[in-house]
Scaffold this motif. Structure first.
Motif, short mmCIF file in Angstrom:
data_model
loop_
_atom_site.label_atom_id
_atom_site.label_comp_id
_atom_site.label_asym_id
_atom_site.label_seq_id
_atom_site.Cartn_x
_atom_site.Cartn_y
_atom_site.Cartn_z
N GLY A 67 -4.31 41.57 16.77
CA GLY A 67 -3.05 41.28 17.44
C GLY A 67 -3.05 39.88 18.02
N GLU A 68 -1.95 39.49 18.58
CA GLU A 68 -1.85 38.16 19.17
C GLU A 68 -2.89 38.01 20.27
N ALA A 69 -3.68 36.96 20.19
CA ALA A 69 -4.77 36.76 21.15
C ALA A 69 -4.95 35.27 21.39
N ARG A 70 -5.48 34.94 22.55
CA ARG A 70 -5.75 33.54 22.84
C ARG A 70 -6.90 33.06 21.98
N VAL A 71 -6.76 31.83 21.48
CA VAL A 71 -7.80 31.23 20.65
C VAL A 71 -8.55 30.22 21.50
N ILE A 72 -9.85 30.44 21.64
CA ILE A 72 -10.71 29.60 22.46
C ILE A 72 -11.61 28.78 21.55
N GLY A 73 -11.53 27.47 21.67
CA GLY A 73 -12.43 26.61 20.92
C GLY A 73 -13.63 26.25 21.78
N LEU A 74 -14.83 26.46 21.26
CA LEU A 74 -16.04 26.10 22.00
C LEU A 74 -16.43 24.68 21.60
#
Length: 252
Positions: A79-86
């Motif tokens: 589902g729609e989720a926040r995308v976190i870039g490391l």
């Protein structure tokens, strides 16, 4: 909570849920983790996901297409989720960030490699987070650290519901010292107050020690807090009892 980690090394990041608190969270059904191999979304027959940078220079750049395709597949799955870039270019990963992210129903963690992703793929990233001002070979270890930190805040993951709120940084301070048996060890005794059974005195001692530890080790944290009268008094007591120099007037 559902977490998808997008990586070139799925076997590496899967290790984080095989031990400790993350494993208990998975077994309790409060955490689901999937490692998604970015190479599966390559259009190259050799599953290549990187190419030389425009403008020249050393290293390779991760291509935009397999990255965005992997992100889309992860969103379709959870589902729609926040995308976190490391990324070392991201905001510092703090306990406040961990608490906020632990409230999300799902997260997608993007692990960069090489010189990083094509900038056009970063349009799909909501926020970049960093473990600190240093460079690792990729985002896998930061992603694993973030999963471990988040797992501690999921209800039911820890043996005691107050363990996470009492961790270092949870109140803006470092943690107080901890002691266990034996009472006497190599000439050192457990502080008497911890044996008193007086919960109010114990709480006051712990707060004093937490304030003192923060002043000694991380004065930058203390400078960002507004101490009340009791906290200020306790910190002054700690400094006097330790025979230390007075702190800057900006702090006290």
């Amino acid at each position: 909570m559902k977490i998808e980690i997008l990586t070139l090394f799925p076997e590496l990041v899967e290790q984080v849920v095989r031990f400790g608190i993350p494993r208990k969270a998975v077994e309790a059904g409060i955490l689901e983790l999937k490692a998604r191999d970015i190479r599966d979304y390559s259009e190259d027959r050799d599953r290549r996901v990187d190419d030389r940078p425009y403008g020249g220079g050393p290293g390779m750049v991760m291509e935009a297409e397999p990255l965005t395709a992997a992100i889309a597949a992860a969103k379709a799955a959870i589902g729609e989720a926040r995308v976190i870039g490391l990324s070392p270019q991201g905001e510092p990963l703090t306990q406040d960030w961990v608490r906020r992210l632990a409230l999300e129903p799902g997260l997608i963690l993007l692990c960069g490699r090489y010189e990083g992703p094509d900038e056009r793929a970063m349009r799909a990233v909501d926020v970049e987070l960093s473990l600190g001002d240093f460079v690792l070979s990729g985002g896998e270890l930061p992603a694993m650290a973030l999963v471990d930190a988040i797992a501690r805040w999921l209800p039911g993951a820890l043996g005691h519901e107050q363990s996470a709120p009492n961790d270092s940084f949870a109140s803006g301070l470092l943690d107080h010292p901890h002691y266990t048996r034996p009472e006497h060890w190599r000439g050192e005794a457990v502080p008497e107050v911890l044996l008193s059974g007086d919960h109010a005195k114990v709480a006051r001692w712990r707060l004093k020690q937490a304030l003192g530890a923060t002043w000694l080790k991380r004065p930058d944290l203390l400078a960002g807090l507004e101490l009340n009268k009791e906290q200020t008094r306790l910190l002054r007591e700690f400094i006097a009892e330790a025979g230390l120099d007075s702190p800057d007037s900006d702090v006290l």
